[in-house]
Write a protein that holds these residues in place. Structure first.
Motif, PDB file in Angstrom:
ATOM      1  N   UNK A 191      -3.922 -11.988  14.053  1.00  0.00           N
ATOM      2  CA  UNK A 191      -2.734 -11.263  13.615  1.00  0.00           C
ATOM      3  C   UNK A 191      -3.091 -10.304  12.483  1.00  0.00           C
ATOM      4  N   UNK A 192      -3.890 -10.786  11.540  1.00  0.00           N
ATOM      5  CA  UNK A 192      -4.269  -9.951  10.408  1.00  0.00           C
ATOM      6  C   UNK A 192      -5.129  -8.768  10.851  1.00  0.00           C
ATOM      7  N   UNK A 193      -6.003  -8.999  11.798  1.00  0.00           N
ATOM      8  CA  UNK A 193      -6.817  -7.891  12.321  1.00  0.00           C
ATOM      9  C   UNK A 193      -5.940  -6.776  12.879  1.00  0.00           C
ATOM     10  N   UNK A 194      -4.885  -7.164  13.590  1.00  0.00           N
ATOM     11  CA  UNK A 194      -3.975  -6.177  14.159  1.00  0.00           C
ATOM     12  C   UNK A 194      -3.167  -5.476  13.058  1.00  0.00           C
ATOM     13  N   UNK A 195      -2.852  -6.216  12.007  1.00  0.00           N
ATOM     14  CA  UNK A 195      -1.946  -5.695  10.982  1.00  0.00           C
ATOM     15  C   UNK A 195      -2.580  -4.631  10.097  1.00  0.00           C
ATOM     16  N   UNK A 196      -3.905  -4.589  10.001  1.00  0.00           N
ATOM     17  CA  UNK A 196      -4.528  -3.611   9.104  1.00  0.00           C
ATOM     18  C   UNK A 196      -4.164  -2.169   9.474  1.00  0.00           C
ATOM     19  N   UNK A 197      -3.826  -1.934  10.717  1.00  0.00           N
ATOM     20  CA  UNK A 197      -3.471  -0.582  11.141  1.00  0.00           C
ATOM     21  C   UNK A 197      -1.959  -0.339  11.100  1.00  0.00           C
ATOM     22  N   UNK A 198      -1.220  -1.325  10.606  1.00  0.00           N
ATOM     23  CA  UNK A 198       0.242  -1.225  10.566  1.00  0.00           C
ATOM     24  C   UNK A 198       0.728  -1.634   9.174  1.00  0.00           C
ATOM     25  N   UNK A 199       0.847  -0.681   8.232  1.00  0.00           N
ATOM     26  CA  UNK A 199       1.230  -1.046   6.864  1.00  0.00           C
ATOM     27  C   UNK A 199       2.548  -1.803   6.768  1.00  0.00           C
ATOM     28  N   UNK A 200       3.513  -1.482   7.640  1.00  0.00           N
ATOM     29  CA  UNK A 200       4.797  -2.197   7.585  1.00  0.00           C
ATOM     30  C   UNK A 200       4.600  -3.680   7.856  1.00  0.00           C
ATOM     31  N   UNK A 201       3.847  -3.995   8.878  1.00  0.00           N
ATOM     32  CA  UNK A 201       3.609  -5.396   9.207  1.00  0.00           C
ATOM     33  C   UNK A 201       2.706  -6.039   8.161  1.00  0.00           C
TER      34      UNK A 201
END
Length: 473
Positions: A191-201
Motif C-alpha cells: 500500500x505504501x509503495x503505491x501511495x508514494x505517487x499519490x500525495x492525497x493518499x
C-alpha cells in the motif's frame, strides 16, 4: 416570476397551514412544486404520490433529494424512468451534521439491481445499505461498484476481504488493500509503495502508520508540506524527527506538530506556532479518538494550547467541571464549539455566544436544549438587531410587542417577526408587500387561505374559479 412574488410563493409552499388541495394545485407549476418539496417540513402522502408521477424530471428529482419526505415517500421513485432521479434517490438527501433516515430495505434491493451502474454505485457507497444487500454489491459485475460496496462496509467480514484481495481487477485489489492493512499489516508495504505517487493518499497514511526509520525520514522530509504536517501527528515518529519538524519552515507543519500526542506543555510552547481567533483549525486526531472519555481529555481541556482546547470542545461527554472551564475560555471558537456540541452548557453562555457569533451556524444555538427563551422580550430595545430578533422566541412576549417589532427599521427583524403566529391577519397582509418580510409572512400559519390563493393566483399558478375555497381571490 418577480422576486417579491417568488418569495410569497415559497412562503406558501412552506406554510404548515397550507391546505393539501392548494399544494396539489401547485403541482401545475414546476417551480412551485419544487418550492413545496424544498421549503416544507412535512409532505402529505397524496402530494408525494402526485410528484412521483409528475412529467417534469426536476420535480421528481426534488422529491428524491428531499430531506422533508419520509423514506417511504422517497421510495415511490425506485422505478423512476430517469436514471438521475434514481441516482439521487440512492444517494439520499444531504443533511448538515445529520444522517438521513434509510430507505425501506426493499428499495435498496431494487436499486442494487438497477440496470444503470451509477445507481448501483450510489447504493454500494451508502452507509445505510443493508448488510445483505451490500453482500451482493461486492459481487457486482462492475469493479467500481465492488469497490464502493467494500468501502461502505463498516466492518467487512474477513471472508469478503479475502475474496476481494484476489479480485481479477487490480483496482479492486488495491482499494481493498488500502483499507484492510490495519488488520493485515503484511499489506502495508505494498500500500505504501503505491501511495508514494499519490500525495492525497500518502497524507492519510502518514498520520497513523507504524514507521520504519527510512519511511519516517522520507515522510518527514517530503516536499509536500501536507505530508509533513500529517506525519508530524503520527505517534510513532522518532524523537529526533519531531525535533527536526519543530523548526520546519512551513507554519502549517509546526502547528500540526504542536498538537501531537505525548508532548509536555513546555515542549508545545517551545514550538513556533500561531493560532489566531479566525484560524480554522482541524481538531487533533488523538483528541477526536477520545471524545467519549472525559478523563482522557482532561489534559487537552487544561492545556495552554488553544488548538487542544478547541479539539476537546467537540466532546459531548465532558464532565461538569470541564464544561465550566471551557465555557469561560478566552477563545471564542472554544466557547462556540462547546455550545454546539454539549447539552449542558449554561443558558447564559449560549445566549452570549450566539450574540457574539458571526458565523453561519450561529442560529443553530437557539435550538440547543438550554438556550433561554422566557425573558428574551427584554432585548426588544437592544441596539443589536440580532438581539431584537430573539424576541420572536420568547413564548411570553406579548402580541403587541411582536407587532411593534414587525415594523422595525431592520429588515431581518421584520422578517423574523413576520413568521410569528401572534401576528394578526391584517398585519400579515401588509407584510406581504415588504420585500424583506414577504416570504416569512406568507409562511405564517395564521395567513388566511384566501391570501394564500391570492398569492398563487398572482403568480399565475391558480386561476380564480367559482369553487375556490377561502373567498374571493
Amino acid at each position: 416570476m418577480r422576486d417579491l412574488v417568488c418569495e410569497q410563493v415559497r412562503g406558501v409552499a412552506g406554510n404548515p397551514a397550507t391546505p393539501s388541495e392548494l399544494l396539489l394545485r401547485m403541482l401545475d407549476d414546476s417551480d412551485a412544486a419544487v418550492a413545496v418539496l424544498i421549503f416544507r417540513n412535512t409532505l402529505p402522502d397524496e402530494f408525494c404520490a402526485a410528484v412521483a408521477a409528475h412529467p417534469d424530471r426536476r420535480v421528481r428529482a426534488a422529491l428524491a433529494d428531499s430531506s422533508s419526505a419520509t423514506p417511504q415517500q422517497r421510495a415511490l421513485l425506485v422505478d423512476d424512468p430517469a436514471p438521475m432521479v434514481r441516482i439521487l434517490l440512492a444517494h439520499g438527501p444531504e443533511l448538515f451534521r445529520a444522517t438521513p433516515a434509510p430507505l425501506p430495505e426493499e428499495a435498496y434491493a431494487r436499486l442494487a439491481a438497477d440496470p444503470d451502474h451509477r445507481v448501483r454505485d450510489e447504493v454500494a457507497g451508502s452507509r445505510q445499505c443493508p448488510v445483505d444487500v451490500r453482500a451482493r454489491m461486492v459481487e457486482d459485475p462492475d469493479p467500481e461498484v465492488r469497490v464502493s460496496g467494500y468501502a461502505g462496509w463498516a466492518d467487512p467480514p474477513e471472508g469478503i476481504t479475502d475474496r476481494l484481495l484476489a479480485d481479477p481487477d487490480p483496482r479492486v485489489r488495491d482499494a481493498v488493500a488500502r483499507r484492510a492493512w490495519r488488520r493485515r499489516p503484511e499489506l502495508l508495504a505494498g500500500v505504501l509503495d503505491e501511495a508514494w505517487s499519490d500525495p492525497w493518499w500518502l497524507r492519510d497514511l502518514a498520520v497513523e502508520i507504524p514507521l520504519a526509520r527510512a519511511t519516517a525520514e522520507r515522510l518527514a522530509r517530503h516536499q509536500d508540506r501536507d505530508v509533513r504536517a500529517a506525519v508530524a501527528e503520527n505517534p510513532h515518529l522518532p524523537r529526533d524527527l519531531v525535533q527536526e519538524l519543530a523548526t520546519d519552515p512551513d507554519p502549517t507543519v509546526r502547528l500540526r506538530l504542536s498538537l501531537r500526542p505525548g508532548l509536555s506543555e513546555a515542549e508545545r510552547a517551545a514550538i513556533d506556532y500561531e493560532v489566531r481567533p479566525e484560524t480554522r483549525l482541524r481538531p487533533a486526531r488523538w483528541v477526536l479518538d477520545r471524545l467519549g472519555d472525559p478523563d482522557a481529555l482532561d489534559g487537552a481541556v487544561r492545556s495552554a494550547h488553544v488548538g487542544l482546547r478547541r479539539s476537546a470542545a467537540y466532546s459531548p461527554s465532558l464532565r461538569p467541571d470541564q464544561v465550566a472551564r471551557l465555557a469561560g475560555d478566552d477563545d471564542f471558537a472554544v466557547r462556540l464549539l462547546l455550545c454546539e456540541n454539549h447539552d449542558e452548557v449554561p443558558g447564559e453562555v449560549l445566549l452570549a455566544t450566539y450574540l457574539e457569533a458571526r458565523v453561519i451556524t450561529a442560529s443553530m444555538l437557539i435550538a440547543r436544549p438550554r438556550f433561554p427563551r422566557v425573558g428574551l422580550a427584554r432585548l426588544a430595545d437592544s441596539a443589536d438587531p440580532r438581539a431584537r430578533m430573539l424576541v420572536r422566541h420568547d413564548p411570553e412576549a406579548p402580541a403587541g410587542l411582536i407587532d411593534r417589532l414587525s415594523r422595525d427599521g431592520d429588515g431581518g427583524v421584520r422578517s423574523r417577526m413576520a413568521s410569528d403566529p401572534r401576528l394578526g391577519a391584517g398585519r400579515l397582509a401588509e407584510l406581504l408587500d415588504d420585500p424583506a418580510a414577504a416570504g416569512s409572512a406568507a409562511g405564517n400559519p395564521n395567513l388566511p387561505v384566501a391570501l394564500m390563493e391570492r398569492i398563487l393566483a398572482g403568480a399565475g399558478i391558480l386561476r380564480a374559479s367559482a369553487g375556490s375555497a377561502g373567498g374571493e381571490v
